[in-house]
Scaffold this active site. Structure first.
Site, PDB file in Angstrom:
ATOM      1  N   ARG A 176     -19.771 -13.093 -21.886  1.00 30.14           N
ATOM      2  CA  ARG A 176     -20.023 -14.153 -22.868  1.00 30.14           C
ATOM      3  C   ARG A 176     -21.506 -14.193 -23.230  1.00 30.14           C
ATOM      4  O   ARG A 176     -21.864 -14.402 -24.391  1.00 30.14           O
ATOM      5  CB  ARG A 176     -19.564 -15.505 -22.330  1.00 30.14           C
ATOM      6  CG  ARG A 176     -18.058 -15.655 -22.239  1.00 30.14           C
ATOM      7  CD  ARG A 176     -17.684 -17.004 -21.636  1.00 30.14           C
ATOM      8  NE  ARG A 176     -18.046 -18.118 -22.501  1.00 30.14           N
ATOM      9  CZ  ARG A 176     -18.081 -19.386 -22.085  1.00 30.14           C
ATOM     10  NH1 ARG A 176     -17.818 -19.688 -20.822  1.00 30.14           N
ATOM     11  NH2 ARG A 176     -18.409 -20.349 -22.931  1.00 30.14           N
ATOM     12  N   CYS A 236     -25.224 -23.423 -20.215  1.00 29.24           N
ATOM     13  CA  CYS A 236     -23.955 -22.718 -19.950  1.00 29.24           C
ATOM     14  C   CYS A 236     -23.079 -22.858 -21.188  1.00 29.24           C
ATOM     15  O   CYS A 236     -23.578 -22.801 -22.306  1.00 29.24           O
ATOM     16  CB  CYS A 236     -23.276 -23.266 -18.693  1.00 29.24           C
ATOM     17  SG  CYS A 236     -22.860 -25.026 -18.784  1.00 29.24           S
TER      18      CYS A 236
END
Length: 280
Positions: A176, A236
């Site tokens: 990611r 995050c």
């Protein structure tokens, strides 16, 4: 009480009048699990359930943002967590959500908060007793107070791109972070904030789910190119696993660390913010 306590320590302390045990398990939609049902089926005796999905700023368009001090204090009072309580938090979540509860409790004024090393998974693996149903405690006063000096906004992070005064750490997995894997939300761009270093939160745990040793934690950050002498902003996907990074740094004595609460849910949604792909 240390910031990280063992299952044996907790077993010895259960029943102490000032001790409060909190199950702060939460899941992502893709986990297809219900934290309250799992709590009711098996929790550490005496533990109350902290519903993290309810302790958010519902007025924000960004998901999972920190609540007001008033809302947080109200929820803690209802759980029976008050001024002077020793609070031990655990979870049974792949994304280690007890660290989010720890960050909020410390931000909103709790003085004595610890995580249970290995969570309830270790507790059960050792054959320790579970309780069923819901626990309720007498309401206690929790003072309304907040210190947001360790919280960063999108504007702060944009400014930091120019000043470089704080290092950015992204706790998401490498696919990611690099943009090799698209975000689950198709409205979000792929990639990361320019200049960020990648320390996947899962790299901070031993195979049995306990935290790595301080030396191993330091090594994980240094291997990612983080200068442990400089301040850090942790980010995050939605402000959850960034708290794993923050707690890990706390374990090695580093507390000049802040949370970008909006994280990629906010940054990746804004077409005006710069994005980078590939490795750091």
């Amino acid at each position: 009480m240390d910031s990280l306590v063992s299952t044996q320590w907790l077993a010895d302390e259960i029943g102490a009048s000032d001790l409060r045990i909190v199950d702060a398990t939460a899941f992502l939609p893709e986990h297809a699990r219900n934290p309250l049902l799992e709590y009711e089926a098996c929790h550490i005796p005496g533990a109350v359930f902290m519903d993290l999905a309810d302790i958010v700023d519902t007025t924000s368009p960004v998901p999972n943002m920190l609540p007001s001090a008033e809302k947080f204090a109200s929820r803690m009072q209802a759980l029976g967590l008050g001024d002077g309580s020793r609070v031990v938090i655990y979870d049974d979540s792949p994304i280690k959500t007890s660290t989010r509860a720890w960050f909020m409790l410390t931000m909103f004024g709790a003085q004595n908060v610890a995580l249970l090393d290995g969570g309830i998974a270790k507790w059960k693996a050792e054959g320790r007793r579970c309780a069923q149903g819901r626990e309720t405690l007498r309401q206690r006063h929790f003072t309304v107070w907040s210190d947001d000096s360790h919280v960063r906004t999108k504007a702060d992070v944009i400014t930091n791109l120019s000043t470089g005064s704080e290092q950015l750490i992204d706790a998401r997995g490498a696919p990611r972070f690099t943009g090799a894997v698209p975000e689950a939300n198709p409205a979000l761009a792929s990639g990361h904030i320019p200049g960020a270093r990648n320390v996947p939160y899962s790299s901070l745990f031993a195979p049995d789910g306990t935290w790595k040793t301080p030396d191993a934690i330091k090594a994980a950050f240094e291997a990612a190119g983080v200068d442990l002498s400089r301040p850090v902003i942790s980010s995050c996907g939605s402000g959850m696993t960034a708290n794993v990074v923050i707690f890990a740094l706390h374990l090695i004595g580093k507390d000049d660390v802040s949370l970008y609460d909006g994280s990629w849910s906010e940054w990746g949604l804004d077409p005006a913010t710069p994005k980078a792909t590939g490795p750091a």
